[in-house]
Design an enzyme around this catalytic site. Sequence first.
Site, PDB file in Angstrom:
ATOM      1  NE  ARG A 256      -4.420  -0.655   0.291  1.00 46.37           N
ATOM      2  CZ  ARG A 256      -4.670  -1.723  -0.482  1.00 46.37           C
ATOM      3  NH1 ARG A 256      -3.765  -2.201  -1.305  1.00 46.37           N
ATOM      4  NH2 ARG A 256      -5.860  -2.304  -0.441  1.00 46.37           N
TER       5      ARG A 256
ATOM      6  CG  HIS B 182      -3.259  -0.421  -6.564  1.00 42.78           C
ATOM      7  ND1 HIS B 182      -3.554   0.303  -5.431  1.00 42.78           N
ATOM      8  CD2 HIS B 182      -3.415  -1.730  -6.214  1.00 42.78           C
ATOM      9  CE1 HIS B 182      -3.887  -0.521  -4.448  1.00 42.78           C
ATOM     10  NE2 HIS B 182      -3.802  -1.764  -4.903  1.00 42.78           N
TER      11      HIS B 182
ATOM     12  CD  GLU C 100      -2.675   3.593  -4.961  1.00 39.17           C
ATOM     13  OE1 GLU C 100      -1.500   3.272  -4.768  1.00 39.17           O
ATOM     14  OE2 GLU C 100      -3.569   2.766  -5.231  1.00 39.17           O
TER      15      GLU C 100
HETATM   16  C1  GLV Z   1      -5.377  -4.571  -3.559  1.00 39.65           C
HETATM   17  O1  GLV Z   1      -4.598  -3.690  -3.372  1.00 39.65           O
HETATM   18  C2  GLV Z   1      -6.019  -5.291  -2.512  1.00 39.65           C
HETATM   19  O2  GLV Z   1      -5.885  -4.904  -1.342  1.00 39.65           O
HETATM   20  O3  GLV Z   1      -6.695  -6.278  -2.815  1.00 39.65           O
END
Ligand code: GLV
Length: 329
Positions: free
Chosen positions: A235, A282, A264
């Site tokens: 993250r 991401h 982001e």
């Molecule tokens: C993606 O970042 C998730 O947490 O599934």
Amino acid sequence: MQKVLVARPIFPDVIERLKQHFEVDWNDGDVLPADELKRRIADKDGALTAGDIIDASVLSVAPKLRVVSNMAVGYNNFDMAAFNAANVLGTNTPDVLNESTADFGWALMMATARRIAESEHWLRAGKWEKWSYDGFLGSDIHGSTLGVIGMGRIGQALARRARGFSMNVIYHNRSRVAPGIEAELNAQYVSKEELLRRADHVVLVLPYTSESHHTIGAAELALMKPTATLTNIARGGIVDDAALAVALREKRIGAAGLDVFEGEPKVNPALLTVPNVVLTPHIASATEATRRAMANLAADNLIAALGVGPRAGRPPNPINPDVIGKARS
Ligand code: GLV
């Protein structure tokens, strides 16, 4: 019929599944601004989100809301203290994304170590005129030391792949994993500082919480080898992106691969100007099969939590199961 909000575009057949049970208000457009999200969630019994911020101010305008199902394993967009205070259930989508996300962690780590994005940009720019012995020298993966910070299910899937590259695996986690798992992964538990000093390739796979904020900042980057790579598939906010940009520019570490960013989809502009970083938007779980599995699991959680379907009352992935059966407050 109960009403649900689906806050994001999602596979249309999953919307059809939800329509078998609910009146569905689907936002098939841009991310809802906070005031619009509040307006549309106000009369709903449940919601399906993907990273949308759900805090006390949102819950307070939606008195009937009983469940919010996040289409992600990470749920740092939920204020769980507010969920618990209001007896609202949160659910997430663990496990179904472990292998795809671990595959991507490797792809990003390897692209970073072997300078794939940087050299491709150079080629596309028409700069390739001759072979050279020292063109885009990178660092080896095979036989090197992999340092995994966050040895949960995805971290373990990532570490399991290291065997094929004859890597030495060290890890750091809030607590040690079971001895059987350490043995299977041939992974040694070390302190964060030792991991940063020893690893050739550091990969971050831990959840974002107030404790993990800036797990990697200037002090931690200073401990790493000048040739080491850092890969973040966890993250934004786990890495201090501004400090990382400085460390990359000054070559205090070799290179970085980032799939997630502080704030982001905005990216710290300093990161956009350094060559030794691979940046992706991401997408670690983004395969057709995995995103479908996540969407269907998010729907399963919503359907079951709202008391319908084959698992009525027993959602597969409750984050705060203690609130199940309690009246909304
Ligand atoms: C993606 O970042 C998730 O947490 O599934």
